[in-house]
Design an enzyme around this catalytic site. Structure first.
Site, PDB file in Angstrom:
ATOM      1  N   GLU A 189       0.788  -1.102  -0.049  1.00 33.51           N
ATOM      2  CA  GLU A 189      -0.055  -0.042  -0.120  1.00 33.51           C
ATOM      3  C   GLU A 189       0.949   1.406   0.119  1.00 33.51           C
ATOM      4  O   GLU A 189       2.049   1.333   1.321  1.00 33.51           O
ATOM      5  CB  GLU A 189      -1.366   0.385   1.093  1.00 33.51           C
ATOM      6  CG  GLU A 189      -2.027  -0.683   0.949  1.00 33.51           C
ATOM      7  CD  GLU A 189      -2.652  -0.714   2.163  1.00 33.51           C
ATOM      8  OE1 GLU A 189      -2.889  -0.108   3.237  1.00 33.51           O
ATOM      9  OE2 GLU A 189      -3.723  -2.348   2.289  1.00 33.51           O
ATOM     10  N   HIS A 222      -7.330   0.216   1.896  1.00 30.06           N
ATOM     11  CA  HIS A 222      -7.491   0.710   3.639  1.00 30.06           C
ATOM     12  C   HIS A 222      -8.431   1.553   4.727  1.00 30.06           C
ATOM     13  O   HIS A 222      -7.812   2.595   5.009  1.00 30.06           O
ATOM     14  CB  HIS A 222      -5.870   0.333   3.716  1.00 30.06           C
ATOM     15  CG  HIS A 222      -5.932  -0.836   5.029  1.00 30.06           C
ATOM     16  ND1 HIS A 222      -5.025  -0.849   5.424  1.00 30.06           N
ATOM     17  CD2 HIS A 222      -6.185  -0.608   6.331  1.00 30.06           C
ATOM     18  CE1 HIS A 222      -4.337  -1.694   6.004  1.00 30.06           C
ATOM     19  NE2 HIS A 222      -5.693  -1.249   7.105  1.00 30.06           N
TER      20      HIS A 222
HETATM   21  N1  LIG Z   1      -9.331  -2.725   7.528  1.00 24.42           N
HETATM   22  C1  LIG Z   1      -9.051  -2.204   8.297  1.00 24.42           C
HETATM   23  O1  LIG Z   1      -9.110  -0.814   7.864  1.00 24.42           O
HETATM   24  C2  LIG Z   1      -9.504  -2.507   9.374  1.00 24.42           C
HETATM   25  C3  LIG Z   1      -8.401  -4.233   9.502  1.00 24.42           C
HETATM   26  N2  LIG Z   1      -8.404  -3.997  11.120  1.00 24.42           N
HETATM   27  C4  LIG Z   1      -8.318  -6.038  10.681  1.00 24.42           C
HETATM   28  O2  LIG Z   1      -9.152  -6.696  11.253  1.00 24.42           O
HETATM   29  C5  LIG Z   1      -8.260  -8.088  11.751  1.00 24.42           C
HETATM   30  C6  LIG Z   1      -9.330  -8.746  12.662  1.00 24.42           C
HETATM   31  O3  LIG Z   1      -9.222  -7.472  13.856  1.00 24.42           O
HETATM   32  P1  LIG Z   1     -10.295  -8.021  15.092  1.00 24.42           P
HETATM   33  O4  LIG Z   1     -11.611  -8.281  15.266  1.00 24.42           O
HETATM   34  O5  LIG Z   1     -10.028  -6.559  15.881  1.00 24.42           O
HETATM   35  O6  LIG Z   1      -8.882  -8.811  15.780  1.00 24.42           O
HETATM   36  P2  LIG Z   1      -9.194  -9.940  16.872  1.00 24.42           P
HETATM   37  O7  LIG Z   1      -7.397  -9.805  17.323  1.00 24.42           O
HETATM   38  O8  LIG Z   1     -10.180  -9.373  17.560  1.00 24.42           O
HETATM   39  O9  LIG Z   1      -9.372 -11.038  16.850  1.00 24.42           O
HETATM   40  C7  LIG Z   1      -8.847 -11.703  15.421  1.00 24.42           C
HETATM   41  C8  LIG Z   1      -9.825 -12.997  15.604  1.00 24.42           C
HETATM   42  O10 LIG Z   1      -8.924 -13.889  15.160  1.00 24.42           O
HETATM   43  C9  LIG Z   1      -8.313 -15.223  15.541  1.00 24.42           C
HETATM   44  N3  LIG Z   1      -7.198 -15.950  14.220  1.00 24.42           N
HETATM   45  C10 LIG Z   1      -6.495 -15.645  14.427  1.00 24.42           C
HETATM   46  N4  LIG Z   1      -5.474 -16.773  13.356  1.00 24.42           N
HETATM   47  C11 LIG Z   1      -6.626 -16.443  12.881  1.00 24.42           C
HETATM   48  C12 LIG Z   1      -6.985 -18.177  11.871  1.00 24.42           C
HETATM   49  N5  LIG Z   1      -5.780 -18.929  11.257  1.00 24.42           N
HETATM   50  N6  LIG Z   1      -7.958 -18.759  11.487  1.00 24.42           N
HETATM   51  C13 LIG Z   1      -8.994 -18.574  12.629  1.00 24.42           C
HETATM   52  N7  LIG Z   1      -9.090 -17.548  13.523  1.00 24.42           N
HETATM   53  C14 LIG Z   1      -7.804 -17.007  13.795  1.00 24.42           C
HETATM   54  C15 LIG Z   1      -8.154 -15.111  16.297  1.00 24.42           C
HETATM   55  O11 LIG Z   1      -8.290 -16.249  17.585  1.00 24.42           O
HETATM   56  C16 LIG Z   1      -9.202 -13.659  16.918  1.00 24.42           C
HETATM   57  O12 LIG Z   1     -10.255 -14.407  17.689  1.00 24.42           O
HETATM   58  C17 LIG Z   1      -6.976  -7.496  11.866  1.00 24.42           C
HETATM   59  O13 LIG Z   1      -6.399  -7.955  11.058  1.00 24.42           O
HETATM   60  C18 LIG Z   1      -6.770  -6.079  12.003  1.00 24.42           C
HETATM   61  O14 LIG Z   1      -5.442  -5.658  12.062  1.00 24.42           O
HETATM   62  C19 LIG Z   1      -8.484  -3.390  11.780  1.00 24.42           C
HETATM   63  C20 LIG Z   1      -9.068  -2.778  11.697  1.00 24.42           C
HETATM   64  C21 LIG Z   1      -9.727  -2.405  11.003  1.00 24.42           C
HETATM   65  O1  LIG Z   2      -6.731   3.024   9.685  1.00 24.18           O
HETATM   66  C1  LIG Z   2      -5.488   2.218   9.591  1.00 24.18           C
HETATM   67  O2  LIG Z   2      -4.467   2.946   9.573  1.00 24.18           O
HETATM   68  C2  LIG Z   2      -5.205   1.201   9.829  1.00 24.18           C
HETATM   69  C3  LIG Z   2      -6.203   0.549  11.025  1.00 24.18           C
HETATM   70  C4  LIG Z   2      -6.129  -0.856  11.049  1.00 24.18           C
HETATM   71  O3  LIG Z   2      -6.012  -2.088   9.761  1.00 24.18           O
HETATM   72  C5  LIG Z   2      -6.206  -1.189  12.452  1.00 24.18           C
HETATM   73  O4  LIG Z   2      -6.999  -1.048  12.969  1.00 24.18           O
HETATM   74  O5  LIG Z   2      -5.412  -2.181  12.081  1.00 24.18           O
END
Ligand SMILES: NC(=O)C1=CN([C@@H]2O[C@H](COP(=O)(O)OP(=O)(O)OC[C@H]3O[C@@H](n4cnc5c(N)ncnc54)[C@H](O)[C@@H]3O)[C@@H](O)[C@H]2O)C=CC1
Ligand SMILES: O=C(O)CCC(=O)C(=O)O
Length: 629
Positions: free
Chosen positions: A488, A511
């Protein structure tokens, strides 16, 4: 401080970074057809008056003629001016509070704008001398009080004369009219203040030139110094403006940059930085951490911390913080929207219509009600998505490597393949641990149903995008929503190419899953408060790599923080040293995690260098920090 010294501060371009009348003009003239010309005229008149080349009285009258003001303009201007307080003034609030009896603000600006800005510094109302507007019954500004001394030529001189100050007087300002107070013999010293603007003729006339307020303490040999030399905060990637303001208000020096930095740039910037704030793009590698000698804490203003070498941060005693919940709802809302739009072929149809093609059809368009949503990763985001999807009438199945309680009627699957084979929509919400590299690959896509909708709003590397391109090209997949991409760009508004751009029924977002005003504001508040209380008081609440300790506020002369590898026997060694040095322990807190032991000790006296060196020399010590009350 010499006894009986009175400090006279200018306001515009000294106490604040800008000229308040110019800010007011920007607001009042926002929709005026001659906005540009009038603003330029106002600026030019101000500049001439400040350099002493134009009568102040006439300059004020001329500038006011160019404005039609009302109360709402003033209200907006006040809010803006509060954000424009000069950084060194802001970080030395304690100076103003301590010497409130001896500090005056003397300015040609208007009291309506000045008072709301200076009053939080404890400056007394009777010590603020400014001009005032005259209003009609509807709150429109009719003009200003020409009889006020400060509206006249030599206004500051006349006013200081009238004050008849008995003390030694030091005038601090950026303009020629500030120097005139000294020239008239009413101040012993004129200090030119150049943090916001340098006027050569003013600086030449001055007894001293200071670039920041701390210079005043040195120039005037005041024993009052800044409480501590301010620590530096570097904020990258467009972190919410609240954060910069918050750190400044808490006495930090802040530099904010809109984009991420590459390794070389980051390395050179970090040499004097105590707190680094990033989002998902800045790679904080082991090398970067090793070179950041002053770094105490690192804030990921997001959820993911996979961009940071957490092990290295532990080894170096750097606490890492993130915001685990603040943007989760935003990601869920985007995922739901994408599921509905892709199920209706809306991305493809919208793309066609944007090109002028009207394709009205129900073929292949479906409601999401009754469809099966398969969630991989049932954490904070996955589980919230589950609840909202069920509220829309979807059936939810999920797979998580951890034993997670199914919410509502969601069904837990024991293998990821079960989800992949049954789901109409597959959405990936796993965390960014290394083991999740290409969790979804060609084999996973092969298991999915024909016509499946696929979403990835987690991390780019969790999915093999070459395999995704192949399966999209094959026509097996109905569509996909992708928010996270390989390589990115570091900056917004950059070019970006991906093979996925060739397909129709795709929603590609840069993103922005967590990029809502609500989420960013909350992340900003949450992370900056945790960082600040870690650096100032040692509380590690919210840290992802340190044992979490929420500490009482500091009530004793010093708080000594000992960070060490978690091996047996360190606490006993620390306490032996305190006992031998005659320090009384007033309070002590200890918590460990697998890597780190975190011991906080409040003592009854200032710790000397010898004791500090001994604490540092205990085997397995990572870092010793000393916090003064
Ligand atoms: N697109 C964006 O802007 C954003 C992306 N994210 C991403 O979203 C993802 C999820 O975030 P959260 O729910 O807050 O994280 P979290 O840590 O609360 O949940 C992740 C879950 O995935 C499970 N997990 C890990 N590896 C696994 C696998 N191989 N198979 C099945 N389950 C597995 C864990 O046990 C956990 O329950 C993260 O990668 C985070 O960085 C978060 C916020 C914003
Ligand atoms: O908003 C961002 O800069 C990143 C969001 C994200 O991927 C995260 O919170 O893990």
């Amino acid at each position: 401080m010499q006894r009986n010294t009175t400090f006279l501060f200018d306001f515009d371009s000294t106490f604040i970074q800008v000229e308040s009348l110019e800010i007011l003009a920007e607001i009042a003239l926002a929709n005026h057809p001659e906005k540009a010309e009038r603003l330029q005229a106002i600026q030019s008149i101000t500049e001439q008056a400040m350099e002493g080349r134009y009568s102040y009285q006439e300059s004020l009258a001329e500038r006011m003629k160019l404005l039609d003001l009302n109360q709402s303009h003033l209200t907006q201007a006040i809010e803006l001016l509060k954000q424009k307080i000069t950084p060194s003034i802001l970080r030395n609030r304690a100076f103003f509070q301590t010497h409130a009896d001896n500090i005056h603000v003397i300015t040609g600006a208007f009291i309506e704008l000045v008072w709301p800005v200076v009053s939080p510094f404890g400056i007394k109302r009777e010590n603020v001398h400014a001009n005032r507007f005259i209003y009609d019954y509807e709150g429109d500004v009719l003009g200003y009080d020409h009889h006020q001394l400060l509206a006249q030529d030599q206004g500051k001189v006349k006013l200081v004369q009238k004050l008849a100050l008995k003390d030694d007087v030091i005038m601090i300002g950026d303009g020629y009219n500030d120097y005139e107070v000294k020239a008239a013999g009413l101040a012993s010293t004129f200090v030119a203040f150049t943090e916001n603007i340098t006027r050569n003729n003013v600086a030449d006339a001055a007894d001293a030139v200071i670039h920041e307020l701390e210079g005043l303490f040195i120039t005037c040999q005041l024993p009052f110094t800044s409480p501590k030399s301010p620590k530096k905060v570097l904020l990258l990637e467009n972190i919410h403006p609240f954060v910069e303001l918050y750190f400044k208000e808490n006495g930090f020096l802040v530099e904010s940059l809109p984009g991420a930095l590459n390794a070389k740039e980051l390395h050179s910037k970090l040499h004097d930085v105590s707190i680094l704030g990033i989002r998902s793009k800045t790679e904080v590698t082991a090398n970067i951490i090793e070179g950041a000698e002053k770094l105490e804490a690192l804030g990921a203003f997001c959820i993911g911390t996979n961009q940071i070498d957490i092990n290295k941060a532990c080894e170096q005693g750097i606490a890492v913080f993130n915001a685990p919940f603040s943007n989760t709802r935003s990601v869920v809302e985007l995922a739901i929207a994408e599921i509905i739009l892709l199920a209706r072929n809306a991305a493809a149809l919208s793309g066609k219509l944007a090109k002028g093609q009207w394709h009205k059809s129900s073929t292949g368009a479906h409601e999401v009600r009754g469809k099966t949503l398969g969630i991989i990763g049932y954490g904070n985001i996955g589980s919230q998505l589950s609840i909202i999807a069920e509220a829309l009438g979807m059936r939810v199945i999920f797979y998580d490597i951890a034993d997670k309680l199914p919410l509502g009627n969601a069904k837990r699957c024991h293998h990821m393949d079960e989800v992949l084979t049954q789901a109409d929509i597959v959405s990936i919400h796993v965390d960014g641990r290394k083991e999740n590299h290409h969790l979804i690959d060609a084999k996973s896509f092969a298991l999915m149903k024909p016509g499946v909708i696929f979403l990835n709003l987690s991390r780019d590397f969790t999915v093999d995008y070459e395999a995704l391109n192949e399966v999209m090209r094959s026509g097996k997949m109905k569509g996909c929503g992708i928010d996270v991409f390989t390589n990115e760009p570091h900056e917004s508004k950059s070019e970006y190419q991906t093979p996925l751009q060739q397909f129709e029924n795709v929603i590609l977002t840069p993103h922005i899953g967590g990029s809502t005003e609500e989420a960013q504001q909350h992340i900003g508040e949450y992370v900056s408060k945790n960082l600040c209380s870690y650096v100032n008081e040692g509380s590690s609440t919210g840290s992802v790599n340190f044992p979490q300790l929420s500490l009482p506020s500091m009530n004793y002369p010093q708080r000594i923080i000992h960070i060490h590898k978690n091996v047996p026997g360190i606490l006993a060694q620390i306490n032996r040293l305190f006992a031998e040095s005659g320090s009384n322990i007033e309070g002590q807190f200890l918590k460990t995690n697998q890597e780190i032991g975190y011991v906080i000790t409040d003592i009854n006296r200032q710790c000397d260098d010898k004791l500090l060196q001994q604490l540092q020399a205990i085997p397995h010590t990572i870092k010793v920090r000393v916090l003064d009350k």
